[in-house]
Structures are given as structure tokens and as C-alpha cells.
Design a protein around this motif. Sequence first.
Motif, PDB file in Angstrom:
ATOM      1  N   GLY A  81      44.437  71.308  67.014  1.00  0.00           N
ATOM      2  CA  GLY A  81      45.397  70.476  68.210  1.00  0.00           C
ATOM      3  C   GLY A  81      46.640  69.376  67.009  1.00  0.00           C
ATOM      4  N   VAL A  82      47.495  68.881  66.730  1.00  0.00           N
ATOM      5  CA  VAL A  82      48.238  67.330  66.569  1.00  0.00           C
ATOM      6  C   VAL A  82      48.386  67.216  67.403  1.00  0.00           C
ATOM      7  CG1 VAL A  82      49.624  67.103  64.990  1.00  0.00           C
ATOM      8  CG2 VAL A  82      48.679  69.012  64.411  1.00  0.00           C
ATOM      9  N   VAL A  83      47.631  65.220  67.633  1.00  0.00           N
ATOM     10  CA  VAL A  83      48.573  64.466  69.001  1.00  0.00           C
ATOM     11  C   VAL A  83      49.633  63.732  68.399  1.00  0.00           C
ATOM     12  CG1 VAL A  83      48.101  63.298  70.623  1.00  0.00           C
ATOM     13  CG2 VAL A  83      46.021  64.866  70.301  1.00  0.00           C
ATOM     14  N   LEU A  84      50.732  63.989  68.980  1.00  0.00           N
ATOM     15  CA  LEU A  84      52.011  62.539  68.553  1.00  0.00           C
ATOM     16  C   LEU A  84      52.404  61.772  69.825  1.00  0.00           C
ATOM     17  CD1 LEU A  84      54.942  65.267  67.768  1.00  0.00           C
ATOM     18  CD2 LEU A  84      53.201  63.863  66.194  1.00  0.00           C
ATOM     19  N   ARG A  85      51.305  60.752  69.443  1.00  0.00           N
ATOM     20  CA  ARG A  85      51.139  59.207  70.437  1.00  0.00           C
ATOM     21  C   ARG A  85      52.606  59.078  70.539  1.00  0.00           C
ATOM     22  NH1 ARG A  85      45.481  57.469  70.567  1.00  0.00           N
ATOM     23  NH2 ARG A  85      45.865  58.906  72.340  1.00  0.00           N
ATOM     24  N   LEU A  86      53.436  58.730  71.452  1.00  0.00           N
ATOM     25  CA  LEU A  86      54.469  57.274  71.172  1.00  0.00           C
ATOM     26  C   LEU A  86      55.027  58.467  69.936  1.00  0.00           C
ATOM     27  CD1 LEU A  86      53.349  54.122  72.866  1.00  0.00           C
ATOM     28  CD2 LEU A  86      54.474  56.385  74.185  1.00  0.00           C
ATOM     29  N   GLY A  87      55.542  59.224  69.640  1.00  0.00           N
ATOM     30  CA  GLY A  87      56.240  60.024  68.257  1.00  0.00           C
ATOM     31  C   GLY A  87      55.204  59.823  67.056  1.00  0.00           C
ATOM     32  N   ARG A  88      54.596  59.078  67.066  1.00  0.00           N
ATOM     33  CA  ARG A  88      53.739  58.812  65.793  1.00  0.00           C
ATOM     34  C   ARG A  88      52.391  59.793  66.003  1.00  0.00           C
ATOM     35  NH1 ARG A  88      52.985  52.547  64.094  1.00  0.00           N
ATOM     36  NH2 ARG A  88      52.573  53.764  62.264  1.00  0.00           N
ATOM     37  N   LEU A  89      52.484  60.199  64.485  1.00  0.00           N
ATOM     38  CA  LEU A  89      51.306  61.070  64.328  1.00  0.00           C
ATOM     39  C   LEU A  89      49.911  60.608  65.066  1.00  0.00           C
ATOM     40  CD1 LEU A  89      49.623  64.096  63.299  1.00  0.00           C
ATOM     41  CD2 LEU A  89      50.291  63.345  60.532  1.00  0.00           C
ATOM     42  N   ALA A  90      48.793  61.179  65.507  1.00  0.00           N
ATOM     43  CA  ALA A  90      47.532  60.475  65.514  1.00  0.00           C
ATOM     44  C   ALA A  90      46.639  60.502  64.431  1.00  0.00           C
ATOM     45  CB  ALA A  90      46.918  61.058  66.495  1.00  0.00           C
ATOM     46  N   SER A  91      45.648  59.868  64.320  1.00  0.00           N
ATOM     47  CA  SER A  91      45.430  59.903  62.881  1.00  0.00           C
ATOM     48  C   SER A  91      43.971  61.038  62.789  1.00  0.00           C
ATOM     49  CB  SER A  91      43.543  58.606  63.011  1.00  0.00           C
ATOM     50  OG  SER A  91      43.263  58.998  64.520  1.00  0.00           O
ATOM     51  N   GLU A  92      43.620  61.732  63.559  1.00  0.00           N
ATOM     52  CA  GLU A  92      43.278  63.218  63.884  1.00  0.00           C
ATOM     53  C   GLU A  92      43.518  64.179  64.609  1.00  0.00           C
ATOM     54  OE1 GLU A  92      40.210  62.275  67.987  1.00  0.00           O
ATOM     55  OE2 GLU A  92      39.136  61.875  65.355  1.00  0.00           O
ATOM     56  N   VAL A  93      43.285  65.334  63.809  1.00  0.00           N
ATOM     57  CA  VAL A  93      43.615  66.788  64.878  1.00  0.00           C
ATOM     58  C   VAL A  93      42.385  66.642  65.066  1.00  0.00           C
ATOM     59  CG1 VAL A  93      44.615  68.950  63.958  1.00  0.00           C
ATOM     60  CG2 VAL A  93      44.940  67.200  61.860  1.00  0.00           C
ATOM     61  N   ARG A  94      43.456  67.842  66.521  1.00  0.00           N
ATOM     62  CA  ARG A  94      42.062  67.555  67.138  1.00  0.00           C
ATOM     63  C   ARG A  94      41.370  69.223  67.178  1.00  0.00           C
ATOM     64  NH1 ARG A  94      42.911  64.241  72.283  1.00  0.00           N
ATOM     65  NH2 ARG A  94      43.339  62.780  71.227  1.00  0.00           N
TER      66      ARG A  94
END
Length: 306
Positions: A33-46
Motif C-alpha cells: 500500500g502506497v499512502v498519499l497524504r494531502l498529495g504527498r507520499l507518506a514515508s512508509e509503504v504499508r
Amino acid sequence: MVEELVTAGVALACTGTVYLMAAARVIKQYERGVVLRLGRLASEVREPGFTMIVPFIDRLRKVNMQIVTMPVPAQEGITRDNVTVRVDAVVYFKVVDAADAVIRVEDYRFAVSQMAQTSLRSIIGKSELDDLLSNREKLNQGLELMMDSPAIGWGVTVDRVEIKDVSLPETMKRSMARQAEATRDRRARVINADAELQASRKLAEAAEAMSDQPAALQLRLLQTVVAVAAEKNSTLVLPFPVELLRFLERSGLQAQAETAAAEAERDGVQRPAPAAPRPSRSAVEHGAEAALPPELADLPPVEDLP
């Protein structure tokens, strides 16, 4: 008052349930899982399993990490020896970095497909027809290297590339068929000539062995007759050795020569003496007159007799 507290508790529970349902996500074992928080890539891949995101703030994209089998459409090109061919292939690739596959390329599947088509066209132009038909392992490795270099930047690695089929023009197929037929014919003639050579050597050895024992030739002839008779044929062909025919020919010529010599000798013994030349009538008459006795010489000629 109590009713208001109960209503507030129920409302809070409903809100928590809705929030939990909106935030809960389940990632399968073969996904990341790749999380985009407010359009930015989160630091870790789920990782696979249960995970939570912030509703309306986080956006989760699942990336399949399995090996993908992608057929490459048939590409038409001209080989280095100027032969038009159509080649299709299949690509096996997988995502090794989910974040790069989402961030660095819009659609990594489409990108890999286009790169495979262009690489296949390029490898067709650099290769000869014989390489496409018989040396595919080398071409597969070349295709894999050409595709793997740019795919690494997309978080994708190419596992392997296989050329499935090479379609040739009908004229080229007929030419190759004639070439293969000629090659087979040449090999058959060489094998036949070699067999004839070995057979002639064995026959020479057999003839040399039979020459020491003349009866062996007759036994071989009888064996041949028995083998032919076993087929239950209505016609029996009896072969004669060439040496026997030559012997009979020499015997016939010798007999003719002896007969001619005997006839010539017999004619020389029984030949009569040559006959004396027949005298003419005048000579006979003159001789007769000369041979008459004296007492008949005075008689008149025949014409004067009465």
C-alpha cells in the motif's frame, strides 16, 4: 439529562463506527500500500494486513507485486539480411518498489508494453534471420537487458523475455523448404555412396575368399536359388556368374577354332589332282590322224564315203 447523554453516546458510537469503516483498509499478501497524504507520499509503504488511514486526508493505492505476464503484439520489421518478418514475444516482469511504480511513472504496465514493442523492433533490425530462428536464447537475453535498464527507474524489474513466434513470407518458406530438401538429398547421396563403397570392399574380400575355393561360388549360387524359391514365385530367375559365361565363351571359341583346323586338314588330304586342260577339236582331230595306224591312213575321209 440521562436521555441526552445516551443520545450523545449513541451518536458518538455511530460516528466512530463510520470513521472506523472509512479508515480501515486490508492489504493482501501479494500487495503493497502506497499512502498519499494531502498529495504527498507518506514515508512508509504499508505492508500486508490490516491498516488505518485518515479519511478524506489520506489516499491509499494498492500495488500488485506478483509477476505479470504481458504479451507483446506482433511487430513487423526487416532483418539485417533484408528479410521481412513478424515477431511476437511475451514479457514477464514484476514491481519491486511500489512507491516508484506509483510516483515515477503514470502507468507502469503501459510503459513496459511500449518499451517491449520498441525493443523488439530494434532487436529485429540488428539480427539476421538465422539468429531469429535458431539463436533465440541470445536474443532473449538482449531484449531483457534493453528493457531492464529503463524499467529499474520505474520500480519494475524484467524477469525474462521470450520470443514466441517468427512469421516468414511464403516465398521465404518455399526457399527454405527447397534448401532443406537439397541438404537432405545431399546427405542421402553421401550416405548411399559411402554404403556402396563399404559394400564393394566387402564384396571384393568375399570374391578373394571364393577364388581360393571354386566350390564356394557354386554353393553361393545354390543359396541364392533357395532364397528366391522361398518367395513362392511363379518365375525363377537363375543368375549365372560372369566368370562362367566368359569360360563358356572361351570354350566355344576354342571349339570353333579346332573344328576349323580339322576341316582344313581334311580338305588338304582328300583334294583331287587338277584336271588337264581340254584340247580343242582341231588338235584332237590332228592328234587322231597322227595316231592312226598305217593301214588306215589311206582310207578316204568320211564325207567321200557313199
